[in-house]
Write an enzyme that holds these catalytic residues in place. Structure first.
Site, PDB file in Angstrom:
ATOM      1  N   GLY A 247       0.843  -1.197   0.000  1.00 41.93           N
ATOM      2  CA  GLY A 247       0.000   0.000   0.000  1.00 41.93           C
ATOM      3  C   GLY A 247       0.876   1.244   0.000  1.00 41.93           C
ATOM      4  O   GLY A 247       2.088   1.154   0.217  1.00 41.93           O
TER       5      GLY A 247
ATOM      6  N   TYR B 288      -0.723 -19.436  -1.739  1.00 39.26           N
ATOM      7  CA  TYR B 288      -1.598 -18.292  -1.489  1.00 39.26           C
ATOM      8  C   TYR B 288      -3.029 -18.783  -1.262  1.00 39.26           C
ATOM      9  O   TYR B 288      -3.679 -18.434  -0.271  1.00 39.26           O
ATOM     10  CB  TYR B 288      -1.527 -17.337  -2.673  1.00 39.26           C
ATOM     11  CG  TYR B 288      -2.423 -16.138  -2.546  1.00 39.26           C
ATOM     12  CD1 TYR B 288      -2.240 -15.215  -1.529  1.00 39.26           C
ATOM     13  CD2 TYR B 288      -3.466 -15.929  -3.444  1.00 39.26           C
ATOM     14  CE1 TYR B 288      -3.066 -14.102  -1.413  1.00 39.26           C
ATOM     15  CE2 TYR B 288      -4.286 -14.822  -3.336  1.00 39.26           C
ATOM     16  CZ  TYR B 288      -4.088 -13.919  -2.321  1.00 39.26           C
ATOM     17  OH  TYR B 288      -4.901 -12.822  -2.208  1.00 39.26           O
TER      18      TYR B 288
END
Ligand code: UDP
Length: 322
Positions: free
Chosen positions: A42, A155
């Site tokens: 981010g 994942y």
């Protein structure tokens, strides 16, 4: 002290692409929003639209920090847990961090929410369906993952563990959790850096570089516009009917990657070529792609009365700002 509830929401991963759009929506609706983000993927600039707001506070840190996470959960009435490893390429490059962040981070959030019974939305992913061919994917359908030697599946597997853990907290301890399986979400501010196809195609088209279609380009995905996804998340966190459920969140408009490249080229007016790149050149050698990925959204529709419906042309124009 659990549950002092100074803020309406804690958004973990709030400086990410989806998180920052969610924060903007919640603030626009008058809520107080606390963000925890380690800025690994981010960025602070994603929060430019939030940072001047007196109902907003940003904390740099990780969900792996148990004490910090507990302290912030205690200041919040609801939690939206978005902090996670992002993007297929990133995940293949950083397998240890992926598993740790996804599993331990979610565990910390759930543990912190338990004493005050703070409602938690857990962001999961359509990756958990893996190689299933039962299209459209229903939440109660089987998941089909590849061998553990192929790191892509770590994942999916780590997110499936998150789902098991969240459901266990609900069944065993009564913690109100809602699990959303997000399908391919796109929109302004999404970076192509972590491998995502649409921001990449747009960057390539605008720079006049070839659009890199992996494999034969006949694999399909359903893309949805981030505004509709964060609206669905905001409606689900508060929804008592959604508690204890796993819910697909995405669009059902299926498009092949080759067609996507053609649309990006046409709508952007780019003269870029489209180049097919074999998978073994595009990814490390243990990569497996999935051919089709389409959600069944009947559960989402029954819970919130709508489903994401922006069409792909509109989405591409929105990202291009045209
Ligand atoms: N893809 C592509 N070119 C790129 C990046 C991705 O053709 O530059 C393909 C990728 O192989 C996959 C699809 O686009 O078939 C979607 O990839 P993405 O990483 O965006 O999402 P996911 O695989 O998680 O759906």
């Amino acid at each position: 002290m659990p549950g002092t509830g100074e803020y309406d929401y804690l958004v973990t991963g709030g400086a990410g692409f989806i998180g920052s759009h969610l924060c903007e929506l919640l603030l626009a609706r008058g809520a107080g929003v606390l963000v925890l983000d380690d800025l690994s993927t981010g960025t602070l600039s994603n929060l430019d639209g939030c940072s001047g707001n007196s109902r907003f506070r940003f904390v740099v840190g990780s969900v792996l920090d148990e004490a910090l996470t507990r302290g912030l959960v205690n200041q919040s009435r609801k939690v939206v847990h978005l902090a996670a490893a992002v993007g297929v390429e990133n995940i293949i490059r950083q397998p240890v961090e992926t598993i740790e962040t996804n599993v331990k981070g979610t565990e910390n959030v759930l543990m912190a929410a338990r004493p005050g019974m703070t409602p938690v939305f857990i962001a999961s992913t359509s990756e958990v369906y893996g190689k299933s061919e039962s299209v459209p994917f229903r939440e109660d359908g089987d998941i089909v993952l590849g061998a553990t030697s192929r790191s892509r599946w770590s994942y999916a597997c780590s997110k499936a563990v998150d789902e098991f853990l969240a459901l266990a907290y609900w069944k065993d301890k009564g913690l109100p959790v809602v699990i959303g399986r997000l399908f391919n979400t796109v929109g302004p501010r999404q970076s192509g850096r972590y491998g995502m196809v649409l921001p990449r195609f747009i960057e390539q088209a605008l720079a006049g570089r070839p659009l890199t279609v992996f494999g034969d380009g006949r694999q399909t995905r359903c893309f949805s516009l981030v505004y509709e996804i964060v609206d669905a998340i905001a409606s689900l966190v508060d929804n008592p009917e959604a508690v204890g459920k796993v819910i697909n969140i995405g669009s059902t408009q299926e498009i092949s990657i080759r067609e996507l490249a053609e649309k990006v080229r046409r709508i952007s007016g780019s003269g870029s070529e489209i180049t097919l790149i074999p998978y073994d050149e595009a990814y490390p050698d243990d990569f497996e792609d999935m051919r089709r990925r389409v959600p069944d959204v009947s559960l989402l529709s029954s819970l919130i009365g709508k489903v994401p419906e922006a069409d792909i042309d509109t989405i591409i124009r929105e990202i291009l700002g045209r």
